[in-house]
Design a protein around this motif. Structure first.
Motif, PDB file in Angstrom:
ATOM      1  N   LEU A 150      13.136   0.789 -16.349  1.00  0.00           N
ATOM      2  CA  LEU A 150      11.966   1.655 -16.493  1.00  0.00           C
ATOM      3  C   LEU A 150      11.037   1.528 -15.294  1.00  0.00           C
ATOM      4  CD1 LEU A 150      11.016   1.149 -20.271  1.00  0.00           C
ATOM      5  CD2 LEU A 150      12.369   2.992 -19.237  1.00  0.00           C
ATOM      6  N   VAL A 151      10.763   0.291 -14.879  1.00  0.00           N
ATOM      7  CA  VAL A 151       9.849   0.065 -13.753  1.00  0.00           C
ATOM      8  C   VAL A 151      10.442   0.609 -12.463  1.00  0.00           C
ATOM      9  CG1 VAL A 151       8.699  -1.705 -12.368  1.00  0.00           C
ATOM     10  CG2 VAL A 151       8.784  -1.925 -14.866  1.00  0.00           C
ATOM     11  N   GLU A 152      11.745   0.410 -12.277  1.00  0.00           N
ATOM     12  CA  GLU A 152      12.404   0.878 -11.059  1.00  0.00           C
ATOM     13  C   GLU A 152      12.299   2.388 -10.903  1.00  0.00           C
ATOM     14  OE1 GLU A 152      16.939   0.816  -9.129  1.00  0.00           O
ATOM     15  OE2 GLU A 152      16.479  -0.257 -10.993  1.00  0.00           O
ATOM     16  N   ALA A 153      12.335   3.123 -12.012  1.00  0.00           N
ATOM     17  CA  ALA A 153      12.316   4.585 -11.962  1.00  0.00           C
ATOM     18  C   ALA A 153      10.910   5.162 -12.039  1.00  0.00           C
ATOM     19  CB  ALA A 153      13.157   5.151 -13.106  1.00  0.00           C
ATOM     20  N   THR A 154       9.896   4.321 -12.133  1.00  0.00           N
ATOM     21  CA  THR A 154       8.507   4.788 -12.240  1.00  0.00           C
ATOM     22  C   THR A 154       7.900   4.975 -10.855  1.00  0.00           C
ATOM     23  OG1 THR A 154       8.159   3.716 -14.378  1.00  0.00           O
ATOM     24  CG2 THR A 154       6.204   4.160 -13.040  1.00  0.00           C
ATOM     25  N   PRO A 155       7.225   6.097 -10.595  1.00  0.00           N
ATOM     26  CA  PRO A 155       6.565   6.269  -9.292  1.00  0.00           C
ATOM     27  C   PRO A 155       5.597   5.127  -9.028  1.00  0.00           C
ATOM     28  CG  PRO A 155       6.586   8.340 -10.499  1.00  0.00           C
ATOM     29  CD  PRO A 155       7.068   7.297 -11.455  1.00  0.00           C
ATOM     30  N   LEU A 156       5.659   4.557  -7.852  1.00  0.00           N
ATOM     31  CA  LEU A 156       4.827   3.397  -7.533  1.00  0.00           C
ATOM     32  C   LEU A 156       3.340   3.742  -7.532  1.00  0.00           C
ATOM     33  CD1 LEU A 156       7.117   1.913  -4.768  1.00  0.00           C
ATOM     34  CD2 LEU A 156       6.498   0.785  -6.916  1.00  0.00           C
ATOM     35  N   ALA A 157       3.020   5.008  -7.291  1.00  0.00           N
ATOM     36  CA  ALA A 157       1.614   5.405  -7.332  1.00  0.00           C
ATOM     37  C   ALA A 157       1.006   5.231  -8.718  1.00  0.00           C
ATOM     38  CB  ALA A 157       1.473   6.854  -6.879  1.00  0.00           C
ATOM     39  N   THR A 158       1.844   5.134  -9.742  1.00  0.00           N
ATOM     40  CA  THR A 158       1.365   4.956 -11.120  1.00  0.00           C
ATOM     41  C   THR A 158       0.561   3.675 -11.274  1.00  0.00           C
ATOM     42  OG1 THR A 158       3.304   6.119 -11.977  1.00  0.00           O
ATOM     43  CG2 THR A 158       2.130   4.669 -13.514  1.00  0.00           C
ATOM     44  N   TRP A 159       0.982   2.615 -10.560  1.00  0.00           N
ATOM     45  CA  TRP A 159       0.463   1.289 -10.880  1.00  0.00           C
ATOM     46  C   TRP A 159      -0.973   1.062 -10.442  1.00  0.00           C
ATOM     47  CZ3 TRP A 159       3.139  -0.450 -14.542  1.00  0.00           C
ATOM     48  CH2 TRP A 159       4.501  -0.157 -14.622  1.00  0.00           C
ATOM     49  N   SER A 160      -1.425   1.738  -9.405  1.00  0.00           N
ATOM     50  CA  SER A 160      -2.812   1.564  -9.001  1.00  0.00           C
ATOM     51  C   SER A 160      -3.751   2.036 -10.105  1.00  0.00           C
ATOM     52  CB  SER A 160      -3.076   2.335  -7.707  1.00  0.00           C
ATOM     53  OG  SER A 160      -4.429   2.188  -7.314  1.00  0.00           O
ATOM     54  N   GLY A 161      -3.476   3.209 -10.677  1.00  0.00           N
ATOM     55  CA  GLY A 161      -4.320   3.697 -11.771  1.00  0.00           C
ATOM     56  C   GLY A 161      -4.154   2.872 -13.025  1.00  0.00           C
ATOM     57  N   ARG A 162      -2.950   2.392 -13.289  1.00  0.00           N
ATOM     58  CA  ARG A 162      -2.697   1.609 -14.492  1.00  0.00           C
ATOM     59  C   ARG A 162      -3.324   0.227 -14.425  1.00  0.00           C
ATOM     60  NH1 ARG A 162      -1.957   1.675 -19.835  1.00  0.00           N
ATOM     61  NH2 ARG A 162      -0.746  -0.130 -20.545  1.00  0.00           N
ATOM     62  N   LEU A 163      -3.433  -0.328 -13.201  1.00  0.00           N
ATOM     63  CA  LEU A 163      -3.879  -1.710 -13.043  1.00  0.00           C
ATOM     64  C   LEU A 163      -5.200  -1.803 -12.292  1.00  0.00           C
ATOM     65  CD1 LEU A 163      -0.394  -3.279 -12.200  1.00  0.00           C
ATOM     66  CD2 LEU A 163      -1.549  -3.168 -14.417  1.00  0.00           C
ATOM     67  N   GLY A 164      -6.141  -0.979 -12.695  1.00  0.00           N
ATOM     68  CA  GLY A 164      -7.523  -1.131 -12.242  1.00  0.00           C
ATOM     69  C   GLY A 164      -7.805  -0.648 -10.848  1.00  0.00           C
ATOM     70  N   GLY A 165      -7.042   0.293 -10.314  1.00  0.00           N
ATOM     71  CA  GLY A 165      -7.327   0.835  -8.993  1.00  0.00           C
ATOM     72  C   GLY A 165      -6.981  -0.105  -7.851  1.00  0.00           C
ATOM     73  N   ARG A 166      -6.225  -1.134  -8.127  1.00  0.00           N
ATOM     74  CA  ARG A 166      -5.884  -2.107  -7.086  1.00  0.00           C
ATOM     75  C   ARG A 166      -4.852  -1.536  -6.108  1.00  0.00           C
ATOM     76  NH1 ARG A 166      -6.732  -5.081 -11.792  1.00  0.00           N
ATOM     77  NH2 ARG A 166      -8.075  -6.938 -11.537  1.00  0.00           N
ATOM     78  N   SER A 167      -4.851  -2.094  -4.900  1.00  0.00           N
ATOM     79  CA  SER A 167      -3.868  -1.724  -3.882  1.00  0.00           C
ATOM     80  C   SER A 167      -2.555  -2.433  -4.174  1.00  0.00           C
ATOM     81  CB  SER A 167      -4.369  -2.142  -2.501  1.00  0.00           C
ATOM     82  OG  SER A 167      -4.395  -3.577  -2.412  1.00  0.00           O
ATOM     83  N   PRO A 168      -1.442  -2.001  -3.545  1.00  0.00           N
ATOM     84  CA  PRO A 168      -0.175  -2.695  -3.766  1.00  0.00           C
ATOM     85  C   PRO A 168      -0.263  -4.195  -3.482  1.00  0.00           C
ATOM     86  CG  PRO A 168       0.239  -0.616  -2.677  1.00  0.00           C
ATOM     87  CD  PRO A 168      -1.255  -0.779  -2.735  1.00  0.00           C
ATOM     88  N   GLY A 169      -0.934  -4.582  -2.405  1.00  0.00           N
ATOM     89  CA  GLY A 169      -1.057  -6.006  -2.098  1.00  0.00           C
ATOM     90  C   GLY A 169      -1.805  -6.765  -3.171  1.00  0.00           C
ATOM     91  N   GLU A 170      -2.874  -6.153  -3.703  1.00  0.00           N
ATOM     92  CA  GLU A 170      -3.656  -6.818  -4.759  1.00  0.00           C
ATOM     93  C   GLU A 170      -2.856  -6.907  -6.057  1.00  0.00           C
ATOM     94  OE1 GLU A 170      -8.145  -5.447  -3.319  1.00  0.00           O
ATOM     95  OE2 GLU A 170      -6.937  -4.129  -4.605  1.00  0.00           O
ATOM     96  N   ILE A 171      -2.068  -5.870  -6.344  1.00  0.00           N
ATOM     97  CA  ILE A 171      -1.255  -5.884  -7.568  1.00  0.00           C
ATOM     98  C   ILE A 171      -0.203  -6.978  -7.489  1.00  0.00           C
ATOM     99  CG2 ILE A 171       0.449  -4.573  -8.892  1.00  0.00           C
ATOM    100  CD1 ILE A 171      -1.142  -2.039  -8.171  1.00  0.00           C
TER     101      ILE A 171
END
Length: 538
Positions: free
Chosen positions: A337-358
């Motif tokens: 599921l995670v592999e097929a999810t657009p990576l841009a999803t995670w910033s909004g899902r995890l508090g607006g953090r950048s990839p490095g912060e996530i």
């Protein structure tokens, strides 16, 4: 004086077979036809065989003359410079290998042949006709040479392959056995070849059309999709990777219901590479429900609740229900599921953090490895350099590969998403911090010739290993890469490394001599590569 020969009687039917039988069994066991048993029987057998051989040859009717082959096609490319042609002959004549496994200081010409072919193809030269047989023989024995060798040989390779079965690989490697494709503007001929052509011809046609007009290629595929075999549908679907775009989504969505599991999986993979597709959105909802941030800890922590089942809708979207041996089902489903999810999803899902912060956030309950590994695969699939940098981490970090890279192979794939200069800088930093022991795979993804900082970091690490008295054989793979990939201009900086060093009491016996040979061979090979490049320039 004229002599008239006595007439020779016509042979009895089957006499040749009788002679052969007598020869096989021996004259002691079988008397030759027309002869007598005894000591003279072997001579009689040979005399009779000689007469019968002449009689058989005289009685043969001339065979029909073979059809003369069509002339070889002309090669309009520029002729290879004379010096470069002589060099190619030497490269093709070299068979490599050294007695006892010790290579000495001579360059390994067999390892330089692929590089020479790539350079000649880049300059658009035609292969000399007299070297084509040797070139095809070399490609026959080395599959890694075939693409470059056949490109260099051109259509004449196909012409020769039709005359010599030893070179039939050229027919298999050339779509349609070298048959010319119709002009793509000729819709009638294109459609006829698609409907009636051989499989290899159809693959070549679809690939050529996809390069030029992705929509037309997809529409052509739709016309016969329902009647194609499953393995053919899979190959045709794979051609849609070229020029993949949102306009392909409706067709790929229909392919999610295909009868073949492999076709469904490929369609899902292609859709997940389209970040705005409906499948990507569905995967984002599923994965987002599994990942959240727990702010009750002193440091915000990612928590994971893996799915408890793989329902029919997940399977339709490409999730493989059965986990491999040794993998838990829930973690297996979660990773997909995670592999097929657009990576841009995670910033909004995890508090607006950048990839490095996530990536820097702790992950509860030992889910970090699974989560970060899935993000690695997503970054490679979606070609996202920001996520790749975050997952790689600093090259000097203690874990060297960053928190998300679980293997050297994954680090190499993440590096592939970066541009050539950044990739070389990262690997140079990795080698400076950690040496060469784990750098071989990483060096393999760097552009050739290596950038100066990367090349010098490799040479410096080899020099350090030599001074430390290390076994030179442990670094033979990296040394071989350096011979092929180091910029030839670096040869002038290596003269001081060719002498036999003083061996310390902790050094491996004889290591100094081996190191000196290795550096001498490196310098000789670099100078040879420089000469090869000059020869190709003419």
């Amino acid at each position: 004086m004229n002599r008239t020969s006595a007439p020779v009687d016509a042979p009895a039917p089957g006499v040749w077979e009788e002679l052969v039988t007598a020869a096989l069994l021996g004259t002691e066991r079988r008397t030759p036809p027309g002869g007598a048993a005894g000591r003279e029987a072997p001579v009689a057998l040979l005399d009779a065989a000689a007469v019968e051989t002449v009689r058989r040859r005289a009685g043969l009717r001339p065979a029909r003359a073979a059809v003369r082959p069509e002339p070889a096609p002309e090669d309009a490319r520029a002729a290879l410079p004379a010096a470069a042609a002589r060099r190619l002959a030497l490269l093709l004549a070299d068979r490599g290998g050294t007695a006892g496994g010790r290579r000495g200081t001579a360059p390994d010409l067999t390892e330089l042949l692929p590089q020479w072919l790539a350079a000649a193809n880049a300059r658009g030269f035609a292969a000399p006709a007299h070297l084509l047989p040797a070139l095809l023989d070399a490609a026959r024995g080395r599959t890694d040479l075939r693409p470059a060798a056949l490109a260099f040989a051109g259509l004449r390779a196909v012409w020769l392959a039709r005359l010599n079965p030893d070179w039939r690989f050229a027919l298999r490697a050339t779509p349609g056995g070298g048959a010319a494709l119709p002009r793509l503007e000729d819709e009638e001929q294109t459609r006829r070849l698609w409907q009636e052509g051989l499989f290899a011809e159809r693959v070549a046609l679809l690939s050529a059309l996809r390069d030029r007009d992705p929509a037309a290629a997809r529409e052509l595929l739709v016309t016969t999709w329902q009647t194609e075999r499953a393995e053919d549908r899979l190959m045709f679907l794979d051609s849609l990777r070229t020029g993949l775009g949102p306009q392909d989504e409706p067709f790929l969505e229909q392919a999610l219901a295909d009868r073949s599991r492999n076709v469904r999986a490929t369609a899902a993979e292609l859709l997940s590479a389209l970040p705005d597709s409906a499948l990507a959105a569905r995967m984002a909802v599923r994965a987002g429900a599994c990942v959240s941030v727990d702010r009750t800890h002193a440091v915000p922590t990612i928590t994971v609740q893996a799915p408890r089942e793989c329902d029919a809708s997940m399977e339709r979207d490409g999730v493989v229900a059965k986990a491999p041996a040794g993998r838990g089902e829930r973690s297996w489903w979660f990773g997909q599921l995670v592999e097929a999810t657009p990576l841009a999803t995670w910033s909004g899902r995890l508090g607006g953090r950048s990839p490095g912060e996530i990536v820097a956030l702790p992950v509860a309950d030992d889910w970090q490895g699974e989560l970060h590994a899935a993000w690695c695969r997503a970054a490679v699939r979606q070609r996202d350099p920001d996520w790749a940098r975050a997952l790689l981490g600093a090259p000097s970090a203690p874990e060297a590969g960053g928190p998300g890279a679980v293997s050297l192979a994954e680090r190499a794939k993440l590096l592939g998403t970066l541009d050539a200069a950044e990739r070389a800088d990262w690997v140079a930093g990795f080698i400076a911090a950690h040496g060469l022991s784990e750098a071989f795979q990483l060096l393999g993804v760097c552009a050739v010739p290596w950038a100066a900082p990367l090349g010098r970091s490799v040479v410096d690490a080899l020099d350090i290993a030599r001074d430390a008295g290390s076994y030179p054989w442990s670094f033979s793979g990296v040394m071989g890469l350096a011979e092929r990939c180091l910029d030839p201009a670096e040869a002038i900086h290596l003269d001081g490394l060719q002498a036999v060093p003083d061996e310390s009491e902790h050094a491996s016996p004889g290591a100094g001599g081996y190191w000196a040979e290795a550096f001498q061979r490196l310098v000789t090979t670099l100078r040879l590569r420089a000469a090869m490049a000059e020869e190709l320039e003419g």
